[in-house]
Motif scaffolding. Structure first.
Motif, PDB file in Angstrom:
ATOM      1  N   LEU A 168       0.810  -1.218   0.000  1.00  0.00           N
ATOM      2  CA  LEU A 168       0.000   0.000   0.000  1.00  0.00           C
ATOM      3  C   LEU A 168       0.839   1.262   0.000  1.00  0.00           C
ATOM      4  N   GLY A 182      -8.502   1.379   3.327  1.00  0.00           N
ATOM      5  CA  GLY A 182      -8.930   0.518   2.242  1.00  0.00           C
ATOM      6  C   GLY A 182      -9.542   1.316   1.111  1.00  0.00           C
ATOM      7  N   LEU A 183     -10.415   2.263   1.454  1.00  0.00           N
ATOM      8  CA  LEU A 183     -11.062   3.092   0.428  1.00  0.00           C
ATOM      9  C   LEU A 183     -10.023   3.902  -0.341  1.00  0.00           C
ATOM     10  N   PHE A 194      -6.940   3.297  -0.713  1.00  0.00           N
ATOM     11  CA  PHE A 194      -6.142   2.386  -1.516  1.00  0.00           C
ATOM     12  C   PHE A 194      -6.849   2.067  -2.825  1.00  0.00           C
ATOM     13  N   MET A 195      -8.155   1.745  -2.719  1.00  0.00           N
ATOM     14  CA  MET A 195      -8.919   1.446  -3.934  1.00  0.00           C
ATOM     15  C   MET A 195      -8.935   2.653  -4.861  1.00  0.00           C
ATOM     16  N   VAL A 223      -5.589   3.023  -6.618  1.00  0.00           N
ATOM     17  CA  VAL A 223      -5.354   2.029  -7.667  1.00  0.00           C
ATOM     18  C   VAL A 223      -6.243   2.315  -8.877  1.00  0.00           C
TER      19      VAL A 223
END
Lengths: 406, 343
Positions: A290, A357-358, A360-361, A364
């Motif tokens: 990450l 997590g959000l 990171f998404m 990406v």
């Protein structure tokens, strides 16, 4: 300077200044003001910035250059920590042998794992490294902590006890990790008006080491060896057809990045003489992936930025609770205030991982090049009217595609 | 002999879970070519469907029973679930008792819906991106799903009991001619195994014997040609994604009584299921099922006292060891096809 071109020298000097002046830069708010919760200039957090910076820089040598996505890098971090704590237990609290042992042991361990996993590439490689890391975690967590052969002390974590031999311990030296007598915890606090700045010995040790390994990674990026690794990323098959065996290169990259991870693990143990198995869990491996992606894989400064970014926001977000939120939105009418707090509540405090997590998404999906690419895009907006440099001609200089070697 | 059989039986429940998750992973990989790191999260969401239904059914109101007192002498407060008040204590009680199997009915539409949304909303945009990006984005999604569940249900495992009729154990040994009390096996594990077999048979039958399945298989072999024949293969693949999500979800629903669901159970199973897929051979459905059961049973054999005293901790690492050996000796896995995920 130092065998670098002008641009890299500037980068290195900027990083040097940033790390050396970090105690000032990270404490921009007076100590007792309401904004003081955004200060990050305390030793523990600053140490984490640079240590995880080292970890991410090392990971980037493997992932950024060769495109091999390892999902088990935390295993090396954990092994490094265990090695360092064992050095403390057996010999002395001096950090030099501990850090050296961490690097060497993690290096050997990565030779072993790399030799096996690098026989496959692409998704198989990711899964193999993941399997190895989970295996190491299982071994450290339960198997290697039985009473007969207690290598890792299981769930409690490995730590130094008073009855440990410490055969080379010098009388009179601190009973904590130290560098020839200088305790890693010794902190000099400078008060300037309402501000207070902490200068911590441990932080400066980590910072100096980070500068050295960062310099090494710049040299590696610019070396023929680094070029070779880029070639593997852009087209491994073609490289093989030209008669070059790519495996020694990938193995070397894997081991170097494993040693960086071991160094980071050793430093973690040197700052706090404790090593637990959870450092090796696959979530920890995910975290370094990450950091690298968020900062910008394959760039020099990206991983350092990513590591700093994640560790900073992890710290800040975890501290925000409902009271803080209420004080922020106090200017709104009552109903609105509660509504805003309810909406934001799941994302802060213990919900930090959800935000991560959000984020990171989103990175990406929209910004595969990470923060560095974001910065470049913004910079390009401002100098749109300058002519394109010939280096950007795709015909002659094909861009390395962001592929995992498949 | 009987202890041998017992170990095989012991491996069946975990093996069933591995096989079901690996089957879904392979379905997604075989049709869409996407490596789905969020598949474990789907398994976990399935388990929480059962938890949710159980919570919904046991929603209750409080009445004060004047005739009885508690130990402090105050009137006793009695909690009555709404369903018992509406449908009478017998039927309502039975509903609560059978909440786990009933959750299957809830889980199918929920999981298929989640599958559709995931595929159309996110994964669709990643077909042309490298595998690393697919891994990363689904990994991020897995974290998000896991944290959402953690936010609503807390970090502790939640007990989801099986129906009382299926509680306890039966003596399988006597049925097949062994002495009594030699092979005793919990009923629910047996139920789980048969349930898994039914689902696996259903998926294979669906792919093998229906026109839809035939088209999907054709699309797996050559997506472009099938598309050129005027068949909307993307829509069918989306449906397959929904089915794969439902398979993982159903595996989770029924797994609750064996192991109380917690928010990270998906990740624990995911890593192992990937190993199962790789051992079975990427893209091979029978391989995934076979490897799932094989590794489950192997794990059970490695957990015997004999094995753990010979090599301490072998039960923790056996699966990874097998995976490493298989990958090094048969890089394509046990039943992998040529040309799938090759260099």
């Amino acid at each position: 300077m130092l065998g670098l071109n002008r641009k890299d020298t500037t980068l290195l000097i900027v990083v040097f200044l940033l790390t050396m002046l970090a105690p000032f830069l990270l404490n921009p708010f007076p100590a007792d003001s309401a904004m003081a919760q955004f200060n990050a200039g305390y030793p523990d957090l600053m140490q984490r910035f640079v240590i995880f910076g080292i970890f991410a820089v090392g990971f980037n040598i493997l992932f950024g250059l060769t495109g091999y996505l390892s999902f088990g890098h935390a295993a090396f971090l954990g092994v490094g920590s265990y090695a360092a704590v064992w050095m403390f237990k057996l010999f002395t609290f001096n950090v030099v042998p501990a850090i050296a042992a961490a690097v060497v042991v993690a290096g050997l361990f990565s030779v072993l794992i790399g030799y096996v996993s690098l026989r496959r590439s692409g998704i198989y490689f990711s899964i193999l490294t993941l399997a190895f890391a989970q295996m190491s975690f299982a071994l450290a967590y339960s198997v290697l902590s039985n009473p007969k052969f207690n290598l890792t002390n299981g769930e409690t974590g490995l730590q130094v006890y008073a009855d440990d031999p410490q055969i080379f311990a010098v009388a009179g030296s601190p009973n904590l990790p130290h560098l020839f007598g200088l305790s890693m915890r010794s902190t000099y606090t400078m008060d300037v008006g309402a501000w207070s700045f902490d200068f911590n010995a441990g932080y400066y040790l980590c910072a100096v080491i980070m500068l050295v390994v960062f310099y090494l990674s710049v040299r590696l990026f610019r070396s023929p060896f680094g070029m070779m690794l880029r070639a593997i990323k852009s087209n491994q098959q073609r490289l093989n057809y030209t008669g070059l065996n790519s495996r020694p290169y990938t193995l070397a990259a894997f081991v170097i990045s494993g040693m960086y991870a071991g160094l980071a693990g050793g430093l973690l143990a040197a700052m706090d003489p404790l090593a637990g198995a959870e450092r090796m869990q696959w979530t920890a491996s995910g975290e370094v992936v990450l950091m690298t992606i968020l900062g910008g894989a394959g760039t020099l400064i990206g991983p350092v930025l990513g590591a700093g970014f994640i560790k900073y926001f992890e710290n800040i977000f975890s501290k925000i609770n409902d009271n803080v939120l209420h004080s922020w939105f106090a200017f709104l009418p009552d109903g609105m205030e509660d509504f805003m707090v309810t909406i934001i509540h799941p994302f802060v405090g213990k919900g930090w991982h959800l935000t991560l997590g959000l984020l990171f998404m989103l990175v990406v999906i929209f910004l595969p090049g990470g923060l560095v690419e974001g910065g470049q895009r913004i910079a390009r907006l401002f100098k749109r009217n300058t002519t394109q440099t010939p280096g950007n001609d795709p015909e002659h200089h094909p861009k390395p595609s962001p592929h995992v070697a498949e | 002999m009987d202890s041998f059989l017992l170990q095989i039986l012991n491996g069946l429940d975990k093996g069933s879970a591995y096989a079901l998750i690996a089957l879904g992973l392979t379905l997604i990989f075989g049709t869409l070519g996407v490596v789905n790191f969020a598949h474990g999260a789907l398994f976990m969401i399935g388990a929480f469907c059962a938890v949710t239904l159980n919570k919904l059914l046991t929603l209750s109101f409080e009445t004060v029973d004047e005739t009885k007192t508690d130990f402090l002498g105050n009137p006793l407060k009695v909690e009555t679930p709404y369903v018992e008040a509406w449908f009478g204590p017998e039927f309502g009680g039975a509903l609560i008792d059978w909440s786990v199997p009933l959750a299957i009915l809830l889980a199918i539409p929920v999981m298929v819906g989640i599958g559709f949304v995931m595929e159309r909303g996110l994964i669709k945009h990643f077909y042309k991106r490298p595998h690393a990006d697919q891994i990363l984005v689904t990994f991020g999604l897995a974290i998000v799903l896991q944290e959402i569940i953690k936010y609503y249900f807390g970090a502790n495992p939640i007990q989801t009991p099986e129906p009382s009729a299926l509680r306890g154990s039966i003596d399988i040994g006597t049925m097949i001619g062994f002495e009594a009390n030699r092979i005793i096996y919990p009923i629910w594990r047996l139920v789980y195994f048969f349930f898994a077999m039914v689902i696996i048979a259903g998926v294979f039958g669906f792919l093998q014997f229906t026109t839809f399945g035939m088209v999907v298989r054709a699309g797996m072999a050559d997506r472009e040609t099938v598309g050129l024949l005027g068949i909307n293969i993307d829509r069918r693949f989306t449906i397959m994604f929904g089915i794969a999500a439902a398979v993982a979800g159903l595996a989770g629903v029924m797994y609750g009584p064996l192991n109380p669901p917690n928010y990270h159970m998906g990740m624990d199973f995911l890593v192992l299921s990937f190993v199962v897929v790789v051992v079975g051979g990427m893209g091979s459905l029978p391989g995934a099922v076979l490897a799932g059961f094989m590794l489950g049973i192997l794990e059970s054999f490695a957990s015997t006292t004999w094995a753990t005293t010979t090599i301490p901790g072998i039960n923790q690492i056996i699966i990874y060891l097998v995976a490493i050996i298989v990958l090094l000796t048969r890089p394509r896995g046990l039943m992998g096809r040529k040309g799938v995920m090759e260099e």
